[in-house]
Scaffold this active site. Structure first.
Site, short mmCIF file in Angstrom:
data_model
loop_
_atom_site.label_atom_id
_atom_site.label_comp_id
_atom_site.label_asym_id
_atom_site.label_seq_id
_atom_site.Cartn_x
_atom_site.Cartn_y
_atom_site.Cartn_z
N ARG A 1 2.02 15.47 10.24
CA ARG A 1 2.72 15.70 8.98
C ARG A 1 3.06 17.18 8.81
NH1 ARG A 1 -0.22 12.28 5.20
NH2 ARG A 1 1.10 10.50 5.63
N LYS B 1 4.21 0.74 11.77
CA LYS B 1 3.14 0.71 12.77
C LYS B 1 3.17 -0.56 13.60
CE LYS B 1 -0.30 3.49 10.27
NZ LYS B 1 0.40 3.73 8.99
N CYS C 1 -5.05 21.03 12.52
CA CYS C 1 -5.08 20.41 13.84
C CYS C 1 -3.71 20.61 14.46
CB CYS C 1 -5.33 18.91 13.72
SG CYS C 1 -6.64 18.49 12.57
N ARG D 1 0.84 -1.19 0.00
CA ARG D 1 0.00 0.00 0.00
C ARG D 1 0.87 1.24 0.00
NH1 ARG D 1 0.50 -2.69 4.70
NH2 ARG D 1 0.15 -1.74 6.73
N ASP E 1 3.12 4.54 15.58
CA ASP E 1 3.94 4.55 14.38
C ASP E 1 5.36 4.81 14.88
OD1 ASP E 1 4.33 4.40 11.65
OD2 ASP E 1 2.67 5.74 11.21
C1 LIG Z 1 -0.36 4.10 7.97
C2 LIG Z 1 0.14 4.11 6.60
C3 LIG Z 1 -0.46 3.32 5.61
C4 LIG Z 1 -1.68 2.46 5.89
O1 LIG Z 1 -1.46 1.47 6.83
P1 LIG Z 1 -2.64 0.55 7.35
O2 LIG Z 1 -2.07 -0.14 8.53
O3 LIG Z 1 -2.97 -0.40 6.24
O4 LIG Z 1 -3.81 1.41 7.67
C5 LIG Z 1 0.09 3.35 4.35
N1 LIG Z 1 1.17 4.10 4.07
C6 LIG Z 1 1.76 4.86 5.00
C7 LIG Z 1 2.96 5.67 4.62
C8 LIG Z 1 1.26 4.92 6.30
O5 LIG Z 1 1.84 5.70 7.21
S1 SF4 Z 2 -3.33 16.70 7.64
FE1 SF4 Z 2 -2.91 17.37 9.74
S2 SF4 Z 2 -3.88 19.38 9.93
FE2 SF4 Z 2 -4.73 18.40 8.11
S3 SF4 Z 2 -6.59 17.42 8.83
FE3 SF4 Z 2 -4.98 15.88 8.94
S4 SF4 Z 2 -4.18 16.02 11.03
FE4 SF4 Z 2 -5.39 17.88 10.66
#
Ligand SMILES: *Cc1c(COP(=O)(O)O)cnc(C)c1O
Ligand code: SF4
Length: 343
Positions: free
Chosen positions: A104, A310, A99, A86, A303
């Site tokens: 990020r 994760k 938020c 993924r 994470d």
């Molecule tokens: C969390 C994440 C996903 C999705 O992970 P799931 O455990 O399947 O929900 C995919 N790519 C990145 C970079 C992520 O941080």
């Molecule tokens: S990307 Fe960050 S600021 Fe934007 S909705 Fe998601 S958590 Fe909130």
């Protein structure tokens, strides 16, 4: 009018001393942006804490701006391919409200803007040439800050090149800007419901966010047959008590939104005051697990720093293994032995 400056904010609410002292400092600070919908809810302390910045953000020197090492996993521009099967595509850096706990921050609100058609094509080509990728997360930022026409084009390109890939539509807009979900937008989504399905991924952190308008927005997706999942962040002073999270998860389930993840806060600079100790998180998880159904229970997940990936956090019930016997502590009390098949 959304609130975009401290001056406007101080006209809307009386700022506390630590909110008053917040400074927007260069590129490492998440901008201030609060939608009308959220502005109307700032009297709720748990809403205010998520969206009104305070000087504690400026005092956090420890965190990192990219603790998940996403930049190291960037392929084809805005595509993060960290997990084999993924990938995540950063559609835009913009959101309808920022938020304060955003993980990020290195990217969100950085004025990078929406992906160009060229970047979208490049990402779609990368995905279609990597057949191991089964799911793509359309995230950011919030993809629904794009205009209807841009969303149409984006889905056109992706669906044309990767018809068999499942798309997760990740958005906070149902909670912060529910009026975005118009009939026109839903008719565009409907047009692209070919091949693999869409999944909606919402972020609700507190029961007060589940307003009538938010539920109406999510219902628009459900009516199209798009399943809805929720990702919450465990936040100090917002939802760091079991009763709040149990109420949230029961409500989500009632509105057909499956609680999917409850995230431990990442080590992102500027968010330290919102993080909850893991020990407390585990206690909350235990209470939740004992009072929620399996369906209503999200996975408490961390994470790991330095891009470790994760990991699910939960009470460990497996105490030890003796020969072919596994010994567990039982939720009902005492211990139980499970003998593995011997052959
Ligand atoms: C969390 C994440 C996903 C999705 O992970 P799931 O455990 O399947 O929900 C995919 N790519 C990145 C970079 C992520 O941080
Ligand atoms: S990307 Fe960050 S600021 Fe934007 S909705 Fe998601 S958590 Fe909130």
């Amino acid at each position: 009018m959304p609130i975009t400056s401290k001056e406007a904010l101080s006209r809307a609410i009386r700022l506390t001393e630590s909110e008053e002292k917040w400074e927007e400092k260069g590129s490492s600070t998440l901008p201030l942006l609060i939608s009308d919908h959220i502005a109307s809810m700032l009297s709720i302390p748990e809403i205010r804490r998520q969206f009104v910045p305070s000087c504690e953000e400026n005092e956090d020197e420890e965190g990192n701006l990219d603790p998940l090492e996403e930049e190291a996993h960037e392929k084809a521009g805005r595509l993060i391919h960290r997990y084999h099967n993924r990938a995540a595509f950063l559609v835009t850096d913009r959101c309808f409200s920022y938020c304060r706990h955003c993980f990020r921050r290195r990217f969100t609100g950085s004025l990078t803007g929406p992906a160009s058609e060229e970047e979208i094509r490049e990402a779609a080509d990368y995905i279609s040439s990597h057949s191991e990728i089964k799911e793509i997360l359309l995230t950011g930022g919030d993809m629904f800050t794009l205009s209807d026409d841009r969303i149409d084009t984006l889905l056109d390109i992706f669906k044309g090149r990767c018809p068999d890939v499942i798309f997760r539509l990740c958005t906070r807009a149902a909670a912060v800007y529910p009026e975005r979900f118009t009939n026109r937008l839903f008719s565009i989504l409907r047009k692209h419901q070919t091949g693999a399905p869409f999944y909606l991924m919402t972020q609700f952190n507190h029961p007060a966010e589940l307003t009538d308008e938010a539920i109406r927005a999510v219902n628009g997706f459900l009516d199209l047959g798009i399943p809805a999942m929720n990702q919450s962040v465990l936040l100090r002073g917002v939802n760091d008590d079991p009763d709040t999270l149990i109420e949230l998860c029961n409500k989500l389930l009632y509105y057909r939104i499956k609680p999917y993840y409850l995230f431990q806060g990442d080590l992102v600079r500027g968010t330290q005051h919102l993080r909850v100790p893991i020990e407390k998180g585990l206690e909350i998880e235990k209470r939740m697990r004992s009072e929620l159904s399996g369906l209503g229970m999200p996975q408490y997940t961390i994470d790991l720093p330095d891009g470790g990936g994760k990991v699910i956090l939960t009470e460990n019930h497996l105490v030890m293994k003796k020969g072919h016997e596994y010994i567990f502590t039982a939720p009902e009390g005492g211990t139980r032995v499970y003998p593995d098949p011997v052959n």
